[in-house]
Design a protein around this motif. Structure first.
Motif, PDB file in Angstrom:
ATOM      1  N   UNK A 117      99.416   2.290  57.178  1.00  0.00           N
ATOM      2  CA  UNK A 117     100.554   3.157  56.991  1.00  0.00           C
ATOM      3  C   UNK A 117     100.964   3.835  58.365  1.00  0.00           C
ATOM      4  N   UNK A 118     100.022   4.154  59.223  1.00  0.00           N
ATOM      5  CA  UNK A 118     100.686   4.459  60.541  1.00  0.00           C
ATOM      6  C   UNK A 118     101.050   3.698  61.326  1.00  0.00           C
ATOM      7  N   UNK A 119     100.925   2.200  61.262  1.00  0.00           N
ATOM      8  CA  UNK A 119     101.334   1.041  61.917  1.00  0.00           C
ATOM      9  C   UNK A 119     102.935   0.826  60.991  1.00  0.00           C
ATOM     10  N   UNK A 120     102.876   1.262  59.947  1.00  0.00           N
ATOM     11  CA  UNK A 120     104.402   0.803  59.419  1.00  0.00           C
ATOM     12  C   UNK A 120     105.230   2.081  59.738  1.00  0.00           C
ATOM     13  N   UNK A 121     104.805   3.130  60.423  1.00  0.00           N
ATOM     14  CA  UNK A 121     105.790   4.222  60.871  1.00  0.00           C
ATOM     15  C   UNK A 121     106.194   4.039  62.205  1.00  0.00           C
ATOM     16  N   UNK A 122     105.667   2.946  62.791  1.00  0.00           N
ATOM     17  CA  UNK A 122     105.857   2.600  64.196  1.00  0.00           C
ATOM     18  C   UNK A 122     107.609   2.680  64.152  1.00  0.00           C
ATOM     19  N   UNK A 123     108.109   2.871  65.512  1.00  0.00           N
ATOM     20  CA  UNK A 123     109.391   2.867  65.758  1.00  0.00           C
ATOM     21  C   UNK A 123     110.173   4.194  65.457  1.00  0.00           C
ATOM     22  N   UNK A 124     109.715   5.078  64.665  1.00  0.00           N
ATOM     23  CA  UNK A 124     110.477   6.020  64.359  1.00  0.00           C
ATOM     24  C   UNK A 124     110.519   7.323  65.506  1.00  0.00           C
ATOM     25  N   UNK A 172      97.186  18.578  58.172  1.00  0.00           N
ATOM     26  CA  UNK A 172      98.126  18.377  59.081  1.00  0.00           C
ATOM     27  C   UNK A 172      99.226  17.191  58.624  1.00  0.00           C
ATOM     28  N   UNK A 173     100.116  16.790  59.585  1.00  0.00           N
ATOM     29  CA  UNK A 173     101.157  15.864  58.865  1.00  0.00           C
ATOM     30  C   UNK A 173     101.872  15.222  59.889  1.00  0.00           C
ATOM     31  N   UNK A 174     101.865  14.073  59.972  1.00  0.00           N
ATOM     32  CA  UNK A 174     102.608  13.210  60.983  1.00  0.00           C
ATOM     33  C   UNK A 174     103.845  12.650  60.276  1.00  0.00           C
ATOM     34  N   UNK A 175     104.978  13.063  60.772  1.00  0.00           N
ATOM     35  CA  UNK A 175     106.160  12.952  60.263  1.00  0.00           C
ATOM     36  C   UNK A 175     107.130  12.162  61.312  1.00  0.00           C
ATOM     37  N   UNK A 176     108.032  11.117  60.884  1.00  0.00           N
ATOM     38  CA  UNK A 176     109.187  10.549  61.727  1.00  0.00           C
ATOM     39  C   UNK A 176     110.216  10.196  60.745  1.00  0.00           C
ATOM     40  N   UNK A 177     111.259  10.043  61.836  1.00  0.00           N
ATOM     41  CA  UNK A 177     112.605   9.634  61.030  1.00  0.00           C
ATOM     42  C   UNK A 177     112.694   8.065  61.619  1.00  0.00           C
ATOM     43  N   UNK A 178     113.103   7.148  60.487  1.00  0.00           N
ATOM     44  CA  UNK A 178     113.001   5.816  60.685  1.00  0.00           C
ATOM     45  C   UNK A 178     113.679   5.012  59.579  1.00  0.00           C
ATOM     46  N   UNK A 179     114.901   4.390  59.866  1.00  0.00           N
ATOM     47  CA  UNK A 179     115.703   3.556  59.298  1.00  0.00           C
ATOM     48  C   UNK A 179     116.366   4.602  58.376  1.00  0.00           C
ATOM     49  N   UNK A 180     116.892   5.535  58.738  1.00  0.00           N
ATOM     50  CA  UNK A 180     117.626   6.393  57.720  1.00  0.00           C
ATOM     51  C   UNK A 180     116.826   7.625  56.830  1.00  0.00           C
ATOM     52  N   UNK A 181     115.618   7.378  57.152  1.00  0.00           N
ATOM     53  CA  UNK A 181     114.720   8.301  56.314  1.00  0.00           C
ATOM     54  C   UNK A 181     113.561   8.905  56.817  1.00  0.00           C
ATOM     55  N   UNK A 182     112.795   9.363  56.148  1.00  0.00           N
ATOM     56  CA  UNK A 182     111.609  10.160  56.761  1.00  0.00           C
ATOM     57  C   UNK A 182     110.233   9.546  56.208  1.00  0.00           C
ATOM     58  N   UNK A 183     109.219   9.527  57.056  1.00  0.00           N
ATOM     59  CA  UNK A 183     107.949   8.875  56.755  1.00  0.00           C
ATOM     60  C   UNK A 183     106.816  10.266  57.019  1.00  0.00           C
TER      61      UNK A 183
END
Length: 232
Positions: free
Chosen positions: A52-59, A76-87
């Protein structure tokens, strides 16, 4: 102490991996080495977190706040904006292995590129004690077959060769397909409802001790792009 061969094969290792990854990102560590991420090619909870962490790359990393008081420091929470949405990869990791009761918490994503009322959680996955793969069943099968666990090794070891001995290895190999089927990443049965306000999104939910939850947030109910390992 006992040797934990191949890492830990339980939900404790999943929340540990998420917590350590969060700390590594905040410290700016560029390289961390991890090996033995499966159990004889069967994914364990750590496997799913790493995927899942690998899939969130590039955000782009997002600012996250949450928790009701200081007792929530283990959430805790790791969050990123990627491909028009949020992981979002949300974790609760307790230092002790002993399970504790669920804890309600609140997550807030702020300073977002967009935050509208039509934003929805389009998919979710969970790892916790009830959704932790094959290992609990393996321990039960060993007990039912009256096969002792080597006392030199931790019963939570992800490796199966040394800790189980010849009889335990045979049992594992005979049941390998059943264990593989049990080790698929489980979907979250109830997705949280979002509240949008002033370029922020928030939601509340409960987390069990030693748990990891992945959420994908999109502008509509369309599926996100992540395809985790062996989902069902």
């Amino acid at each position: 102490g006992k040797t934990n061969v191949g890492g830990d094969a339980t939900e404790w290792a999943a929340s540990w991996m998420a917590a350590v990854s969060d700390k590594a990102y905040r410290l700016g560590l560029s390289n961390i080495y991890q090996w033995a991420t499966t159990s004889q090619s069967i994914p364990n909870p750590r496997t799913h977190v790493l995927h899942l962490l690998e899939s969130m790359q590039g955000g782009s990393r997002l600012k996250v706040t949450g928790g009701e008081d200081k007792t929530d420091s283990n959430i805790g929470c790791l969050a990123g904006f990627r491909r028009g949405g949020f992981d979002l990869l949300i974790y609760r990791h307790e230092p002790a292995r002993l399970q504790t009761g669920p804890r309600r918490t609140r997550i807030v994503l702020s300073n977002l590129p967009f935050a509208r009322n039509d934003c929805v959680v389009s998919k979710g996955f969970i790892i916790d004690h009830e959704h932790a793969g094959y290992h609990q069943q393996l321990l039960k099968d060993l007990t039912d077959a009256n096969i002792p666990h080597d006392p030199a090794y931790s019963e939570y070891s992800a490796a199966v060769l040394k800790p189980l001995g010849p009889n335990g290895q045979e049992l594992f190999l005979n049941n390998m397909q059943d264990y593989r089927a049990l080790s698929k990443l489980d979907k979250l049965s109830t997705l949280p409802r979002l509240t949008a306000k002033e370029n922020s999104l928030s939601f509340e939910f409960e987390m069990a001790g030693h748990s990891v939850i992945y959420l994908r947030i999109d502008e509509s109910a369309s599926e996100g792009s992540i395809t985790p390992v062996e989902t069902h």
